[in-house]
Each structure stands twice: as structure tokens, then as C-alpha cells.
Design a protein around this motif. Structure first.
Motif, PDB file in Angstrom:
ATOM      1  N   HIS A 271      26.549  71.180 -21.683  1.00 26.09           N
ATOM      2  CA  HIS A 271      28.197  69.923 -20.994  1.00 26.09           C
ATOM      3  C   HIS A 271      28.764  71.208 -21.263  1.00 26.09           C
ATOM      4  O   HIS A 271      29.778  70.769 -20.584  1.00 26.09           O
ATOM      5  CB  HIS A 271      27.830  69.343 -22.173  1.00 26.09           C
ATOM      6  CG  HIS A 271      28.575  67.847 -22.300  1.00 26.09           C
ATOM      7  ND1 HIS A 271      29.218  67.360 -20.314  1.00 26.09           N
ATOM      8  CD2 HIS A 271      29.888  66.881 -22.833  1.00 26.09           C
ATOM      9  CE1 HIS A 271      30.200  67.212 -20.447  1.00 26.09           C
ATOM     10  NE2 HIS A 271      30.168  66.895 -21.558  1.00 26.09           N
ATOM     11  N   ARG A 272      29.397  71.538 -22.446  1.00 28.50           N
ATOM     12  CA  ARG A 272      30.550  72.389 -22.720  1.00 28.50           C
ATOM     13  C   ARG A 272      30.670  73.253 -21.884  1.00 28.50           C
ATOM     14  O   ARG A 272      32.086  73.551 -21.430  1.00 28.50           O
ATOM     15  CB  ARG A 272      31.016  72.459 -24.056  1.00 28.50           C
ATOM     16  CG  ARG A 272      31.381  71.680 -25.113  1.00 28.50           C
ATOM     17  CD  ARG A 272      31.602  71.922 -26.429  1.00 28.50           C
ATOM     18  NE  ARG A 272      30.893  73.201 -26.840  1.00 28.50           N
ATOM     19  CZ  ARG A 272      29.977  73.044 -27.938  1.00 28.50           C
ATOM     20  NH1 ARG A 272      29.822  72.233 -27.964  1.00 28.50           N
ATOM     21  NH2 ARG A 272      29.080  74.076 -27.869  1.00 28.50           N
ATOM     22  N   ASN A 273      29.661  74.238 -21.672  1.00 32.63           N
ATOM     23  CA  ASN A 273      29.924  75.145 -20.745  1.00 32.63           C
ATOM     24  C   ASN A 273      29.437  74.637 -18.394  1.00 32.63           C
ATOM     25  O   ASN A 273      29.790  75.910 -18.111  1.00 32.63           O
ATOM     26  CB  ASN A 273      28.878  76.464 -21.332  1.00 32.63           C
ATOM     27  CG  ASN A 273      28.838  76.499 -22.137  1.00 32.63           C
ATOM     28  OD1 ASN A 273      30.502  76.830 -22.601  1.00 32.63           O
ATOM     29  ND2 ASN A 273      28.103  76.843 -23.032  1.00 32.63           N
ATOM     30  N   PHE A 274      29.562  73.846 -18.789  1.00 32.92           N
ATOM     31  CA  PHE A 274      28.712  73.329 -17.719  1.00 32.92           C
ATOM     32  C   PHE A 274      30.131  72.328 -16.964  1.00 32.92           C
ATOM     33  O   PHE A 274      30.486  71.270 -17.116  1.00 32.92           O
ATOM     34  CB  PHE A 274      27.975  72.486 -17.343  1.00 32.92           C
ATOM     35  CG  PHE A 274      27.345  72.688 -16.097  1.00 32.92           C
ATOM     36  CD1 PHE A 274      26.162  73.827 -15.454  1.00 32.92           C
ATOM     37  CD2 PHE A 274      27.038  72.271 -14.666  1.00 32.92           C
ATOM     38  CE1 PHE A 274      25.572  74.436 -14.460  1.00 32.92           C
ATOM     39  CE2 PHE A 274      26.106  72.228 -13.966  1.00 32.92           C
ATOM     40  CZ  PHE A 274      25.283  73.062 -13.461  1.00 32.92           C
ATOM     41  N   ALA A 275      30.819  73.487 -15.928  1.00 33.27           N
ATOM     42  CA  ALA A 275      32.058  72.332 -15.809  1.00 33.27           C
ATOM     43  C   ALA A 275      31.745  71.259 -14.311  1.00 33.27           C
ATOM     44  O   ALA A 275      31.305  71.256 -14.241  1.00 33.27           O
ATOM     45  CB  ALA A 275      33.055  73.456 -14.725  1.00 33.27           C
ATOM     46  N   GLY A 276      32.617  70.094 -14.926  1.00 32.66           N
ATOM     47  CA  GLY A 276      32.786  68.818 -14.230  1.00 32.66           C
ATOM     48  C   GLY A 276      31.896  68.117 -14.997  1.00 32.66           C
ATOM     49  O   GLY A 276      30.929  67.109 -14.178  1.00 32.66           O
ATOM     50  N   SER A 277      30.735  68.426 -15.290  1.00 27.08           N
ATOM     51  CA  SER A 277      29.813  67.411 -16.446  1.00 27.08           C
ATOM     52  C   SER A 277      29.418  65.838 -17.660  1.00 27.08           C
ATOM     53  O   SER A 277      31.390  66.874 -17.480  1.00 27.08           O
ATOM     54  CB  SER A 277      28.218  68.422 -16.826  1.00 27.08           C
ATOM     55  OG  SER A 277      28.665  68.835 -18.459  1.00 27.08           O
ATOM     56  N   ARG A 278      28.900  65.604 -17.011  1.00 27.92           N
ATOM     57  CA  ARG A 278      29.199  64.199 -17.768  1.00 27.92           C
ATOM     58  C   ARG A 278      28.092  64.387 -18.942  1.00 27.92           C
ATOM     59  O   ARG A 278      26.819  64.398 -18.986  1.00 27.92           O
ATOM     60  CB  ARG A 278      29.421  63.200 -16.943  1.00 27.92           C
ATOM     61  CG  ARG A 278      30.518  62.738 -16.415  1.00 27.92           C
ATOM     62  CD  ARG A 278      31.530  62.656 -16.682  1.00 27.92           C
ATOM     63  NE  ARG A 278      33.471  62.856 -16.311  1.00 27.92           N
ATOM     64  CZ  ARG A 278      33.605  63.911 -16.009  1.00 27.92           C
ATOM     65  NH1 ARG A 278      33.660  65.149 -16.055  1.00 27.92           N
ATOM     66  NH2 ARG A 278      35.031  63.936 -15.408  1.00 27.92           N
ATOM     67  N   MET A 279      28.451  63.927 -19.869  1.00 23.30           N
ATOM     68  CA  MET A 279      27.137  63.337 -21.434  1.00 23.30           C
ATOM     69  C   MET A 279      26.995  61.733 -21.321  1.00 23.30           C
ATOM     70  O   MET A 279      28.155  61.633 -21.680  1.00 23.30           O
ATOM     71  CB  MET A 279      27.582  64.743 -22.032  1.00 23.30           C
ATOM     72  CG  MET A 279      26.339  64.468 -22.718  1.00 23.30           C
ATOM     73  SD  MET A 279      26.151  65.958 -23.955  1.00 23.30           S
ATOM     74  CE  MET A 279      24.320  66.118 -24.686  1.00 23.30           C
ATOM     75  N   LEU A 280      26.038  61.383 -21.157  1.00 25.10           N
ATOM     76  CA  LEU A 280      25.657  60.090 -21.537  1.00 25.10           C
ATOM     77  C   LEU A 280      24.450  60.942 -22.715  1.00 25.10           C
ATOM     78  O   LEU A 280      23.398  61.167 -23.236  1.00 25.10           O
ATOM     79  CB  LEU A 280      24.582  59.204 -20.529  1.00 25.10           C
ATOM     80  CG  LEU A 280      24.639  58.427 -20.907  1.00 25.10           C
ATOM     81  CD1 LEU A 280      23.608  57.206 -19.459  1.00 25.10           C
ATOM     82  CD2 LEU A 280      23.380  58.100 -21.855  1.00 25.10           C
ATOM     83  N   THR A 281      25.219  59.982 -23.917  1.00 25.40           N
ATOM     84  CA  THR A 281      24.531  60.206 -25.297  1.00 25.40           C
ATOM     85  C   THR A 281      23.611  58.782 -25.776  1.00 25.40           C
ATOM     86  O   THR A 281      25.094  58.025 -25.963  1.00 25.40           O
ATOM     87  CB  THR A 281      25.602  60.385 -26.377  1.00 25.40           C
ATOM     88  OG1 THR A 281      26.034  62.557 -25.850  1.00 25.40           O
ATOM     89  CG2 THR A 281      24.697  61.037 -27.617  1.00 25.40           C
ATOM     90  N   VAL A 282      22.931  58.368 -25.941  1.00 27.51           N
ATOM     91  CA  VAL A 282      22.309  58.363 -26.688  1.00 27.51           C
ATOM     92  C   VAL A 282      22.391  58.270 -28.409  1.00 27.51           C
ATOM     93  O   VAL A 282      20.999  58.839 -28.733  1.00 27.51           O
ATOM     94  CB  VAL A 282      20.280  58.108 -25.849  1.00 27.51           C
ATOM     95  CG1 VAL A 282      19.963  56.539 -26.449  1.00 27.51           C
ATOM     96  CG2 VAL A 282      20.591  57.586 -24.902  1.00 27.51           C
ATOM     97  N   THR A 283      22.693  56.883 -28.944  1.00 26.39           N
ATOM     98  CA  THR A 283      22.369  57.053 -30.476  1.00 26.39           C
ATOM     99  C   THR A 283      21.044  56.430 -31.030  1.00 26.39           C
ATOM    100  O   THR A 283      20.839  55.140 -30.120  1.00 26.39           O
ATOM    101  CB  THR A 283      24.086  57.026 -30.891  1.00 26.39           C
ATOM    102  OG1 THR A 283      24.049  55.375 -30.713  1.00 26.39           O
ATOM    103  CG2 THR A 283      24.630  56.991 -30.573  1.00 26.39           C
ATOM    104  N   ASP A 284      21.379  57.224 -32.368  1.00 23.12           N
ATOM    105  CA  ASP A 284      20.246  56.542 -32.853  1.00 23.12           C
ATOM    106  C   ASP A 284      19.073  56.075 -32.236  1.00 23.12           C
ATOM    107  O   ASP A 284      17.889  54.656 -32.275  1.00 23.12           O
ATOM    108  CB  ASP A 284      20.186  54.496 -33.190  1.00 23.12           C
ATOM    109  CG  ASP A 284      19.684  54.057 -35.056  1.00 23.12           C
ATOM    110  OD1 ASP A 284      19.251  55.120 -35.447  1.00 23.12           O
ATOM    111  OD2 ASP A 284      19.739  53.284 -35.054  1.00 23.12           O
ATOM    112  N   GLU A 285      18.219  57.518 -31.352  1.00 16.62           N
ATOM    113  CA  GLU A 285      17.394  57.345 -30.424  1.00 16.62           C
ATOM    114  C   GLU A 285      16.434  58.473 -30.577  1.00 16.62           C
ATOM    115  O   GLU A 285      17.057  59.417 -30.679  1.00 16.62           O
ATOM    116  CB  GLU A 285      18.202  56.882 -28.954  1.00 16.62           C
ATOM    117  CG  GLU A 285      16.381  57.099 -28.223  1.00 16.62           C
ATOM    118  CD  GLU A 285      15.617  55.453 -27.822  1.00 16.62           C
ATOM    119  OE1 GLU A 285      14.057  55.827 -28.342  1.00 16.62           O
ATOM    120  OE2 GLU A 285      15.891  54.749 -28.255  1.00 16.62           O
TER     121      GLU A 285
END
Length: 105
Positions: free
Chosen positions: A34-48
Motif C-alpha cells: 500500500h505504501r509503495n502503490f501510489a493512489g491506493s487505499r487500504m481497508l483494514t479489517v481489525t480483529d479478523e
């Protein structure tokens, strides 16, 4: 042969969907991508801890992913959704009085 490093420049937006404890693709690798891919967004699912997240009944994940896939809505920033926690292995178990299912072996 040296491969080019993907940067995300010049490609449509990308939504990365990642659970915190995915056994197949660790969170650290997804964060690095994600850090290295310009313009990406990350959806993080917690406790999964599942690998497959989208389409398995998490309304928060499904709403964000479907808005992106169907309507082309890119989240304005990274998103976090609550997941389904793993069972607590130290929790007391209840004793069931229900008869076993099927016939005994």
C-alpha cells in the motif's frame, strides 16, 4: 533479469482489503504494498483472521468494497472496519445436553 518495481503510477485507483491476522497474506506485506502503490487505499479489517473478507457478511467491508467495484467510489482515505473476533480459547465452554447429531459410529 531485473523486474520493474510496481509503483501504481498511471493505473486506476486500487482498493486493498486486508484482515489483521490473515494467515496467507500478512498485514505487514499489505501495508508495504500500500505504501509503495501510489493512489491506493487500504481497508483494514481489525480483529479478523480470515483470508477471504469481501462477500462473507461483514456489512462494513461489503459496503466499501461494493461502492468501489460497482460505483467507482474511491474512499477519501484508508478505512478500518471491525471484524469478527476469533473465539477466546480460555473462555469456559458450556456443557451441552443436546443429543449427538446422526448415528453413532
Amino acid at each position: 533479469m531485473e523486474l520493474k518495481k510496481p509503483t501504481g503510477k498511471g493505473v486506476p485507483p486500487v482498493l486493498m482489503v486486508q484482515s489483521e491476522r490473515d494467515p496467507a497474506t500478512p498485514l505487514e506485506g499489505a501495508q508495504r504494498a500500500h505504501r509503495n502503490f501510489a493512489g491506493s487505499r487500504m481497508l483494514t479489517v481489525t480483529d479478523e483472521g480470515d483470508h477471504g473478507i469481501y462477500g462473507f457478511g461483514n456489512p462494513c467491508v461489503d459496503e466499501v468494497a461494493e461502492a468501489f467495484i460497482v460505483d467507482g467510489v474511491v474512499p477519501p482515505h484508508d478505512v478500518t472496519c471491525p471484524g469478527t473476533p476469533l473465539p477466546d480459547p480460555t473462555a469456559p465452554t458450556s456443557t451441552s445436553t443436546a443429543p449427538p447429531v446422526g448415528r453413532p459410529l
